[in-house]
Write a protein that holds these residues in place. Structure first.
Motif, PDB file in Angstrom:
ATOM      1  N   UNK A   1       0.848  -1.188   0.000  1.00 23.76           N
ATOM      2  CA  UNK A   1       0.000   0.000   0.000  1.00 23.76           C
ATOM      3  C   UNK A   1       0.889   1.245   0.000  1.00 23.76           C
ATOM      4  N   UNK A   2       0.394   2.321  -0.572  1.00 24.56           N
ATOM      5  CA  UNK A   2       1.130   3.584  -0.543  1.00 24.56           C
ATOM      6  C   UNK A   2       1.088   4.116   0.885  1.00 24.56           C
ATOM      7  N   UNK A   3       2.251   4.509   1.423  1.00 19.77           N
ATOM      8  CA  UNK A   3       2.244   5.086   2.775  1.00 19.77           C
ATOM      9  C   UNK A   3       2.864   4.196   3.833  1.00 19.77           C
ATOM     10  N   UNK A   4       3.528   3.098   3.441  1.00 17.40           N
ATOM     11  CA  UNK A   4       4.318   2.296   4.375  1.00 17.40           C
ATOM     12  C   UNK A   4       3.523   1.670   5.507  1.00 17.40           C
ATOM     13  N   UNK A   5       4.213   1.499   6.644  1.00 20.69           N
ATOM     14  CA  UNK A   5       3.638   0.776   7.775  1.00 20.69           C
ATOM     15  C   UNK A   5       2.346   1.428   8.284  1.00 20.69           C
ATOM     16  N   UNK A   6       2.354   2.768   8.385  1.00 19.38           N
ATOM     17  CA  UNK A   6       1.170   3.449   8.933  1.00 19.38           C
ATOM     18  C   UNK A   6      -0.050   3.150   8.065  1.00 19.38           C
ATOM     19  N   UNK A   7       0.131   3.191   6.756  1.00 14.37           N
ATOM     20  CA  UNK A   7      -0.995   2.925   5.849  1.00 14.37           C
ATOM     21  C   UNK A   7      -1.412   1.453   5.924  1.00 14.37           C
ATOM     22  N   UNK A   8      -0.415   0.568   6.029  1.00 13.21           N
ATOM     23  CA  UNK A   8      -0.722  -0.872   6.103  1.00 13.21           C
ATOM     24  C   UNK A   8      -1.535  -1.174   7.362  1.00 13.21           C
ATOM     25  N   UNK A   9      -1.175  -0.507   8.476  1.00 15.27           N
ATOM     26  CA  UNK A   9      -1.912  -0.725   9.730  1.00 15.27           C
ATOM     27  C   UNK A   9      -3.324  -0.139   9.627  1.00 15.27           C
ATOM     28  N   UNK A  10      -3.455   1.072   9.038  1.00 19.64           N
ATOM     29  CA  UNK A  10      -4.786   1.677   8.894  1.00 19.64           C
ATOM     30  C   UNK A  10      -5.681   0.784   8.048  1.00 19.64           C
ATOM     31  N   UNK A  11      -5.110   0.278   6.969  1.00 24.12           N
ATOM     32  CA  UNK A  11      -5.856  -0.614   6.079  1.00 24.12           C
ATOM     33  C   UNK A  11      -6.353  -1.826   6.872  1.00 24.12           C
ATOM     34  N   UNK A  12      -5.434  -2.497   7.586  1.00 21.94           N
ATOM     35  CA  UNK A  12      -5.792  -3.728   8.313  1.00 21.94           C
ATOM     36  C   UNK A  12      -6.838  -3.445   9.386  1.00 21.94           C
ATOM     37  N   UNK A  13      -6.660  -2.325  10.116  1.00 21.60           N
ATOM     38  CA  UNK A  13      -7.558  -2.016  11.229  1.00 21.60           C
ATOM     39  C   UNK A  13      -8.968  -1.652  10.768  1.00 21.60           C
ATOM     40  N   UNK A  14      -9.103  -1.238   9.496  1.00 17.63           N
ATOM     41  CA  UNK A  14     -10.426  -0.836   9.000  1.00 17.63           C
ATOM     42  C   UNK A  14     -11.237  -2.036   8.497  1.00 17.63           C
TER      43      UNK A  14
ATOM     44  N   UNK B   1       7.798  -2.561   4.763  1.00 20.39           N
ATOM     45  CA  UNK B   1       6.782  -2.198   5.764  1.00 20.39           C
ATOM     46  C   UNK B   1       5.418  -1.948   5.133  1.00 20.39           C
ATOM     47  N   UNK B   2       5.397  -1.827   3.803  1.00 19.16           N
ATOM     48  CA  UNK B   2       4.129  -1.566   3.105  1.00 19.16           C
ATOM     49  C   UNK B   2       3.434  -2.863   2.672  1.00 19.16           C
ATOM     50  N   UNK B   3       4.105  -3.998   2.919  1.00 17.07           N
ATOM     51  CA  UNK B   3       3.595  -5.280   2.395  1.00 17.07           C
ATOM     52  C   UNK B   3       2.526  -5.894   3.303  1.00 17.07           C
ATOM     53  N   UNK B   4       1.439  -6.329   2.695  1.00 16.17           N
ATOM     54  CA  UNK B   4       0.382  -7.074   3.392  1.00 16.17           C
ATOM     55  C   UNK B   4       0.142  -8.375   2.627  1.00 16.17           C
ATOM     56  N   UNK B   5      -0.305  -9.396   3.355  1.00 17.11           N
ATOM     57  CA  UNK B   5      -0.579 -10.690   2.719  1.00 17.11           C
ATOM     58  C   UNK B   5      -1.982 -11.137   3.126  1.00 17.11           C
ATOM     59  N   UNK B   6      -2.782 -11.486   2.144  1.00 14.81           N
ATOM     60  CA  UNK B   6      -4.129 -11.995   2.461  1.00 14.81           C
ATOM     61  C   UNK B   6      -4.205 -13.469   2.102  1.00 14.81           C
TER      62      UNK B   6
ATOM     63  N   UNK C   1      -5.589 -11.515   7.160  1.00 15.32           N
ATOM     64  CA  UNK C   1      -4.558 -10.604   6.648  1.00 15.32           C
ATOM     65  C   UNK C   1      -3.409 -10.516   7.648  1.00 15.32           C
ATOM     66  N   UNK C   2      -2.205 -10.431   7.125  1.00 19.43           N
ATOM     67  CA  UNK C   2      -1.053 -10.279   8.009  1.00 19.43           C
ATOM     68  C   UNK C   2      -0.091  -9.239   7.451  1.00 19.43           C
ATOM     69  N   UNK C   3       0.622  -8.602   8.396  1.00 16.13           N
ATOM     70  CA  UNK C   3       1.640  -7.609   8.050  1.00 16.13           C
ATOM     71  C   UNK C   3       2.973  -8.286   8.367  1.00 16.13           C
ATOM     72  N   UNK C   4       3.582  -8.953   7.382  1.00 10.77           N
ATOM     73  CA  UNK C   4       4.728  -9.829   7.655  1.00 10.77           C
ATOM     74  C   UNK C   4       5.883  -9.153   8.370  1.00 10.77           C
TER      75      UNK C   4
END
Ligand SMILES: *Cc1c(COP(=O)(O)O)cnc(C)c1O
Length: 399
Positions: free
Chosen positions: A320-333, A373-378, A350-353
């Motif tokens: 996701x654009x925006x690194x860890x902060x964006x990846x966490x916002x995405x997951x939390x929503x 830090x921007x990587x997510x896995x579903x 979903x996991x944030x490896x």
């Protein structure tokens, strides 16, 4: 106990085998496979006990060695994989560790791809060297690196494909040729492709290992593992190691896995279909900077994936654009896709490896594997695709 008189023959299709193969029916004629929760067995006579221990009488001795429910699961896994023999274990990691330790000695050498499930990498990189077993980690995509890493004492080559979590594809046939040239064995961890979509033994691998915890159970209930290979390897090396060291699967867990195999083709087809739709959807979203899905034409090894796996598999990774902060916002929503490091469940996960499954690695090692830090896995589940896409939209809106 008797074998099913309508036992499947070689002409049957896989779906049929996965429902009927290996049934050991008791005198009660139960339809569903029996769950034999027993640690031991009784003998008709002292002579029979003696014969059984001498291997002159077929039958069960102790459930650390073998159990009827576990034997049914192993037999059905052989039908699925086209393997001569199988042994089930307490977990996928027990399967991987036993496969290594049953045949390696101090002074031997192992070559493995760098991109591995975290605990597999621990076994190769940290555990084996403590016992004087050398190892070399290579970029699995580069056949030249595999070749260059081979030594006269190399006994095992180990890989998973697609890799966790970046879904790179390793050329199994190419690595198998290098193993054969060096008189070594290729071991493939086939969890991410599932046994339906990738057949490592047919591609030249010598041994296949699974975490049955994942798609084989398929509903996130039980831990289990399986090792499949030739009779020579299983009876010559693995069987005695398992028997003496004891990482046995519970008959209950084996029964859950056995029943899981009956619906595996239906489930995996649905996982893969939804995963490819999600990959396509993510590909068109501006806030997604990269989609890693072997089934998508944008994947750098798409052709190899199609040739080797015949599908893109049930896992999708993306940045996701925006690194860890964006990846966490995405997951939390997210409301349907749950945050979990597990995979292969009916529930999408979903996991944030970089902060979970791969946090043990140094930042340098992570970046070498492209785990940003921007990587997510579903791990795509079995829910309605439209609901999952709506959930992903909510995640994107939160970024
Ligand atoms: C989960 C997993 C393992 C370990 O399996 P467990 O059943 O959790 O011990 C090994 N390799 C891969 C690729 C996995 O996904």
């Amino acid at each position: 106990m008797s074998e099913n008189s309508n036992a499947p023959t070689l002409e049957n299709g896989l779906a049929t085998d996965l429902i009927h193969d290996g049934i050991l029916r008791s005198q009660f004629g139960e339809t569903s496979e029996g769950l034999y929760l027993t640690s031991g067995y009784v003998y008709d006579s002292a002579e029979q006990a003696e014969a059984r221990f001498k291997g002159k009488d077929d039958g069960f001795i102790y459930s650390r060695y073998a159990n009827p429910t576990v034997a049914m699961f192993e037999s059905r896994m052989c039908a699925l994989e086209g393997a001569e023999m199988a042994r089930a274990t307490a977990s996928g990691m027990a399967a991987v560790t036993a496969t290594m330790l049953c045949q390696l000695s101090a002074g031997d050498h192992v070559v493995a791809a760098k991109a591995l499930f975290g605990s597999c990498r621990y076994v190769i990189e940290d555990l084996l060297p403590r016992f004087g077993i050398g190892m070399t980690l290579v970029d699995g995509k580069d056949l030249g690196q595999w070749e260059a890493a081979m030594r006269p004492n190399t006994k095992i080559l180990f890989l998973e494909s697609p890799t966790n979590p970046t879904l790179e594809v390793v050329d199994i046939e190419g690595v198998a040729k290098i193993a054969n040239a060096g008189d070594a064995l290729l071991v493939v961890d086939n969890v991410f492709a599932t046994p339906l979509h990738q057949r490592p033994l047919a591609l030249g691998a010598h041994i296949v290992v699974y975490s049955a915890t994942k798609h084989i159970d398929g509903q996130g209930r039980c831990l289990g593992g399986v090792v499949l290979g030739s009779e020579e390897f299983i009876m010559g090396k693995l069987h005695n190691f398992l028997r003496q060291t004891g990482p046995s699967i519970s008959p209950f867990n084996a029964w859950v896995m056995l029943k899981g195999l009956e619906t595996l083709p239906l489930r995996v087809a649905r996982h893969v279909e939804t995963a490819s739709q999600i990959a396509e959807y993510l590909h068109n979203e501006a806030k997604i900077t990269r989609v890693l899905y072997p089934g998508h034409k944008s994947h750098p090894q798409h052709d190899l994936a199609m040739q080797q796996m015949g599908s893109g598999g049930p896992m999708v990774a993306f940045e996701v654009a925006g690194g860890k902060a964006a990846a966490f916002k995405f997951s939390n929503a997210l409301r349907i896709i749950r945050i979990s490091n597990n995979l292969g469940d009916a529930k999408s996960l979903i996991t944030h490896p970089s902060t979970t499954t791969h946090q043990r690695l140094s930042e340098e090692a992570r970046l070498e594997l492209d785990i940003t830090d921007a990587l997510l896995r579903i791990s795509v589940g079995l829910e309605d695709t439209a609901d999952l896409i709506r959930d992903i939209d909510a995640g994107l809106a939160a970024i």
